[in-house]
Scaffold this active site. Sequence first.
Site, PDB file in Angstrom:
ATOM      1  N   ASP A  64       0.822  -1.219  -0.070  1.00 34.97           N
ATOM      2  CA  ASP A  64      -0.184   0.035  -0.227  1.00 34.97           C
ATOM      3  C   ASP A  64       0.901   1.162  -0.156  1.00 34.97           C
ATOM      4  OD1 ASP A  64       0.933  -0.661   2.738  1.00 34.97           O
ATOM      5  OD2 ASP A  64      -0.747   0.252   3.730  1.00 34.97           O
ATOM      6  N   GLU A 123       3.698   0.201   8.133  1.00 34.31           N
ATOM      7  CA  GLU A 123       2.728  -0.724   7.421  1.00 34.31           C
ATOM      8  C   GLU A 123       3.376  -1.197   6.282  1.00 34.31           C
ATOM      9  OE1 GLU A 123      -0.841   1.405   7.155  1.00 34.31           O
ATOM     10  OE2 GLU A 123      -2.082  -0.288   6.495  1.00 34.31           O
ATOM     11  N   ASP A 157      -5.792  -2.630  -2.798  1.00 35.10           N
ATOM     12  CA  ASP A 157      -4.932  -1.591  -3.314  1.00 35.10           C
ATOM     13  C   ASP A 157      -4.496  -2.358  -4.658  1.00 35.10           C
ATOM     14  OD1 ASP A 157      -4.940  -1.182  -0.532  1.00 35.10           O
ATOM     15  OD2 ASP A 157      -3.822   0.633  -0.851  1.00 35.10           O
ATOM     16  N   TRP A 173     -11.636  -6.311  -1.632  1.00 38.83           N
ATOM     17  CA  TRP A 173     -10.251  -6.655  -0.954  1.00 38.83           C
ATOM     18  C   TRP A 173      -9.744  -8.226  -1.431  1.00 38.83           C
ATOM     19  CZ3 TRP A 173     -11.687  -1.872  -0.145  1.00 38.83           C
ATOM     20  CH2 TRP A 173     -10.682  -0.847   0.390  1.00 38.83           C
ATOM     21  N   GLU A 177      -2.087   8.908  -1.178  1.00 41.26           N
ATOM     22  CA  GLU A 177      -3.101   8.258  -0.465  1.00 41.26           C
ATOM     23  C   GLU A 177      -4.406   8.858  -0.471  1.00 41.26           C
ATOM     24  OE1 GLU A 177      -2.434   7.299   3.687  1.00 41.26           O
ATOM     25  OE2 GLU A 177      -3.770   5.475   3.692  1.00 41.26           O
ATOM     26  N   HIS A 194       1.111   6.185  -2.552  1.00 38.73           N
ATOM     27  CA  HIS A 194      -0.195   5.021  -2.335  1.00 38.73           C
ATOM     28  C   HIS A 194      -0.410   4.925  -3.837  1.00 38.73           C
ATOM     29  CE1 HIS A 194      -1.101   3.794   1.508  1.00 38.73           C
ATOM     30  NE2 HIS A 194      -2.277   3.582   1.098  1.00 38.73           N
TER      31      HIS A 194
END
Length: 886
Positions: A484, A490, A497, A550, A762, A783
């Site tokens: 991401d 993270e 994504d 997802w 993002e 992102h």
Amino acid sequence: MRLLSSISIAFCLLIIGTGFTRAQSLSVDDLRIDHQHNPVTVSSERPILSWKIISTAPETVQRAFELRVSADQQNLVRGRNLHWTTRAQTEQSIALPYAGPALESGKPYYWQVRVQDNHGNRSAWSEVQHWQMGLETLSWKAQWIGVPGKDTSAASPIFRKSYAINKKIKSATAHISARGLYEAYINGQKIGDAYLTPGWTSYKKQIQYQAFDVTALLSKGKNVVSAVLGDGWYRGRIGFNNQRAFYGDTRALLLQVEITYTDGSRETWKTDDSWKTSLGAIISSDIYDGETYDARLEKRGWKLADYTESPAWLPVQTLPYPYDNLVGNQSPLIRKRERLKPQGISRTTTGDIIVDFGQNMVGWVEIKAQGKAGTTIIVEHAEVLDKDGHFYTKNLRSAKQQNRYILGSSHEQSFSPHFSFQGFRYVKITGYPGELSASAIAAVALYSDMEETGTFETSNPLINQLQKNIVWGQKGNFVDVPTDCPQRDERLGWTGDAQAFFNTAAYNMDVQAFFTKWLKDLTADQHQNGSVPFVIPDILTANDAGAAGWGDVATIVPWGMYQAYGDVRILEKQYNSMRSWVDYMHSKSKDNLWNTGFHFGDWLFYRPDDDNDGRAAVTDKYLIAQCFYAHSTEILANSAKILGKTSDEQKYRDLLTAIRSAFQQEYLTPSGRLVSSTQTAYVLALQFDMLPENLRQQAVQRLVENIRSYGNHLTTGFLGTPYLCHVLARFGQHHVAYDLLMQETYPSWLYPVKMGATTIWERWDGIKPDGTFQTASMNSFNHYAYGAIGDWMYKNIAGIQAETAGYKNIRIAPLPGGGINEARASLETPYGKVSVSWNIKNDMFNLTVSIPPNTKASIELPEQQNGKKKVLRVGSGTYAYTTKIK
Ligand code: BGC
């Protein structure tokens, strides 16, 4: 665009290039095994072969091919002692499975191809290419080794052993893996040019090993093999919950060198209990937090043959880790791909140095320094400066992104991390001795070494910058796993994504091997009940799985791979995973309605701060879930058809019908309004054919009205954005798509560009118009998800589309608009390069198209005044068309 609707169609066709009368040449190039050039850890019993045909003649098609394979290069070119040879009259030049005798563990094979075309030309044999088989489980003689006792230190352990050579070497290959990250050396020289090896996989199920040709590193006499280990993803900090040692707390090395001497004899060097270990100068290393290197602790010369081991070197401990989860590396290695020079060096009021590299990127900084031993230099990393020009790191959350170097002597030394990487455009340097000169510092972009396949440029500089930002977003987030973001705590393989960006990624770069590897982890980590984790490799909890948009990565990416690369095996391999994801959604549905469980929804959709009149574009999460349920089911039915699974196909087509009617009952009013009146709701319903045909046009009108009501702004989040412009173009509203694309104010794609972005953000408003930032806890400036518009730009501005899987049939259909008067793009397809360029000059639309051999194309010229489209069918060659557009 409006200009073009008044086309008076007078086009002419030119064929540029060599005609039939001139000498024609035919050759074969770009041979690949398992989608890679000369791979060295092939593990499939039936590797996949492909090649490209180069021809100067137009309309060229392969009629036949001949292929030969030998375990010996000399024999191959002499055509003797061949391991396998085959020929066939076929157009097939990609995705051909090896069908010869069994291939031996660790062995190299050499191969060549020659072809005949439809004009009666024959090519010469291609240049010799090779591949090497990976090691089978039984061929591992090396043992896993680690430090004696408990592996409690944060410092990096180092390992060494010397060996003697007294014969002439023919070839030598090192096979290496680690629990943690490794760098290995022979006689002080780094083995291979890859970094952050063995890469990141779902380590509990599979760990990659790499193989490197080390022939040139060996010499007669005493040789030393050495290595250093770091924590990496295996033992370091991972995820946003401060979790450590997720995969294990004991680092280990596995290294085996296979040597063949010119007299035919063989020898194996391997890690075992005769190796020695100590601690090195890397005091700590962590992917998120950075690395500390104390040069005073360096054991000078420890990688070289004449070094004497002090008592600080202890015998290693062998560790009982298995071999059966070792897999040969099958995707591009992480390499140093680009070096960036500083664009500006300045001093803060407190004396710190700020360096601007001009580009938000991922990798590390190399810095040279000279000063007193013990001097500590701290290098910190940030993506942005705040509106007052201050170094801003709050959006990194708890990730320190900080490298520390402690000088070991007064000589000039060069530093860069080994087992960490940073996401940054700016670095802040504290404690640097003396003045930092521009030549003493460089930024190195590290990413998976994927071939760049796409180029895209227009007459609009903002769109060009957007394209650059998309590509940089891909570089920074394709570091062995599609992540991401690359900077905060993270950096995970977020599935939503990845699916949103996949198509764009496959235009920009060859991501076939990269995603083939990742999909294996997806299958490995998919739950028993078919649910797909939020992130792959999965490092979250068992509950973090099963979200709409997802989990659908399980169907969307294999299907996208098949479309982009034409290799049906990806569907074969992933079919069970795809089906179990659809069955999972089915199991959670009642009356074919999937309206249970947690969903992210249209993540990060438009939501004004002060929303008194309800402008936030909230889309019902279950409405979204139902659309993706349908989409995955349709992909599954289509895949079943391709794989000849007739009963599955029927079963899932029936399910699809039921899902759509459940949708209509639940979310659609009789007059065609959706319960959520958002762009995303209409976009998904139209994209996935959720509405009856007779209600589609009015839904398009509602979508357009909605866009107009926001002053030609999009309001979509992660799930609506990838399809927004596609839906508009499909339903004849590409001028509205262009209005969105050309929008320069928030929310839009060009707003960040206008704000100076060099990557995709993002948030649509990562930096607000007044220069302040979005909430620090969720404000990555790298992102890729919203970069999904790249797919639309290639398909519609350039007009390059796959009509059939793998671009065997190509569709060229540029849709000019948005005031763009020139566009140029190309794509290296599995068959070769497609290129398109067009311009509008003096009321003429001029189009030049190149189509690679062994493909066919339909070329659609922009719409005429009477609403008709001229479609031309051509074979390979270069063509030019001119159309009057007055
Ligand atoms: C990530 C995303 C991801 C999301 C899930 C975030 O923390 O950065 O890109 O898809 O969580 O909602």
